[in-house]
Design a protein around this motif. Structure first.
Motif, PDB file in Angstrom:
ATOM      1  N   ALA A 158      45.822   5.524  16.767  1.00 53.88           N
ATOM      2  CA  ALA A 158      44.940   5.783  17.988  1.00 53.88           C
ATOM      3  C   ALA A 158      43.618   4.578  18.021  1.00 53.88           C
ATOM      4  O   ALA A 158      43.536   4.160  19.234  1.00 53.88           O
ATOM      5  N   ASP A 161      45.342   1.145  18.901  1.00 51.13           N
ATOM      6  CA  ASP A 161      46.075   0.973  20.173  1.00 51.13           C
ATOM      7  C   ASP A 161      45.345   0.290  21.402  1.00 51.13           C
ATOM      8  O   ASP A 161      44.400   0.992  21.734  1.00 51.13           O
ATOM      9  N   ASN A 164      43.937   2.264  24.206  1.00 46.07           N
ATOM     10  CA  ASN A 164      42.742   3.445  24.127  1.00 46.07           C
ATOM     11  C   ASN A 164      41.453   2.592  24.324  1.00 46.07           C
ATOM     12  O   ASN A 164      40.433   3.186  24.193  1.00 46.07           O
ATOM     13  N   HIS A 165      41.335   1.194  24.354  1.00 46.96           N
ATOM     14  CA  HIS A 165      40.241   0.582  24.388  1.00 46.96           C
ATOM     15  C   HIS A 165      39.954   0.283  25.905  1.00 46.96           C
ATOM     16  O   HIS A 165      40.674  -0.203  26.611  1.00 46.96           O
ATOM     17  N   VAL A 182      35.974   3.660  23.368  1.00 44.76           N
ATOM     18  CA  VAL A 182      37.315   4.255  22.921  1.00 44.76           C
ATOM     19  C   VAL A 182      37.159   5.820  22.891  1.00 44.76           C
ATOM     20  O   VAL A 182      37.073   6.520  22.063  1.00 44.76           O
ATOM     21  N   VAL A 184      39.098   8.927  22.538  1.00 43.81           N
ATOM     22  CA  VAL A 184      40.259   9.394  21.779  1.00 43.81           C
ATOM     23  C   VAL A 184      40.098  11.010  21.311  1.00 43.81           C
ATOM     24  O   VAL A 184      38.938  11.176  21.396  1.00 43.81           O
ATOM     25  N   HIS A 191      38.054  15.884  21.745  1.00 50.60           N
ATOM     26  CA  HIS A 191      37.823  14.511  22.427  1.00 50.60           C
ATOM     27  C   HIS A 191      36.559  13.915  21.844  1.00 50.60           C
ATOM     28  O   HIS A 191      35.484  14.516  21.861  1.00 50.60           O
TER      29      HIS A 191
END
Length: 213
Positions: A158, A161, A164-165, A182, A184, A191
């Motif tokens: 994650a 990835d 996700n940025h 980020v 995630v 969260h």
């Protein structure tokens, strides 16, 4: 042929992009050399080192902390274990190993250091050297209550990835600025919005793992 996460990490750490300097705040805010949170620009960047601690399992995770609200700097923020150097430290690696032991109870003997990233300059006057280490899967996480409110883990996949940025808009005293983030979920499904210098460091990790830097 599919490369393992360790092979991708090793290849990324050996690439020239891994050691490049990054001035994160300036990347997103051209013409600004510091965050509007500071009343004046820092005269000299303050050195620090952090540990990108990757739990060495088939499904690796990265260990992060939520700093205690009473800390003098970055209180209540999500961070990687780390801090400023002491005279007895053996360079940035020594600082990161010591701080990892002090903050989350993982001793140097449980960390296999694999390399370092280049210096990352933030908007609050710090210049940080990230150290990448593999954490023994059996290592127990014991947060220091004085410094750390909580330690948690996020999937390595994650974190690296690219999807996700993101870049988030912020404002302080009416002055807008941008920062890396980020957003995630951690391994418990909660969260987490990782932002600022920590997010910028993790972006570099993502880029070298994917060879996109």
């Amino acid at each position: 042929m599919r490369f393992t996460w360790k092979e991708r990490l090793a290849e990324g750490l050996s690439a020239p992009a891994a050691v490049r300097q990054r001035r994160l705040f300036q990347e997103l805010n051209p013409g600004a050399d510091h965050s509007p949170i500071l009343k004046r620009p820092p005269t000299t960047p303050r050195p620090a080192a952090v540990m990108i601690g990757i739990r060495d399992t088939a499904d690796p995770t990265i260990i992060l902390t939520l700093r205690a609200p009473t800390m003098p700097s970055h209180a209540g923020q999500i961070s990687l274990p780390g801090g400023t150097p002491k005279d007895e430290d053996d360079g940035p690696v020594g600082t990161a190993l010591r701080e990892t032991d002090e903050e989350i109870g993982v001793p140097p003997s449980a960390v296999n250091v694999r390399g370092t990233l280049g210096e990352h300059f933030g908007g609050l006057g710090y210049v940080v050297t990230p150290v990448v280490g593999l954490i023994d899967p059996s290592a127990e996480i014991l947060p220091c209550p004085r410094e750390v409110d909580e330690a948690f883990e996020v999937s390595f996949d994650a974190i690296v990835d690219p999807a996700n940025h993101v870049i988030q808009d912020r404002e302080f005293s009416g002055q807008p600025y941008k920062m890396f983030a980020v957003p995630v979920e951690d391994t418990q499904g909660q969260h987490r919005n990782i932002w600022g210098l920590t997010a910028g460091i993790l972006l570099t990790l993502s880029e070298i793992v994917h060879g996109s830097a």
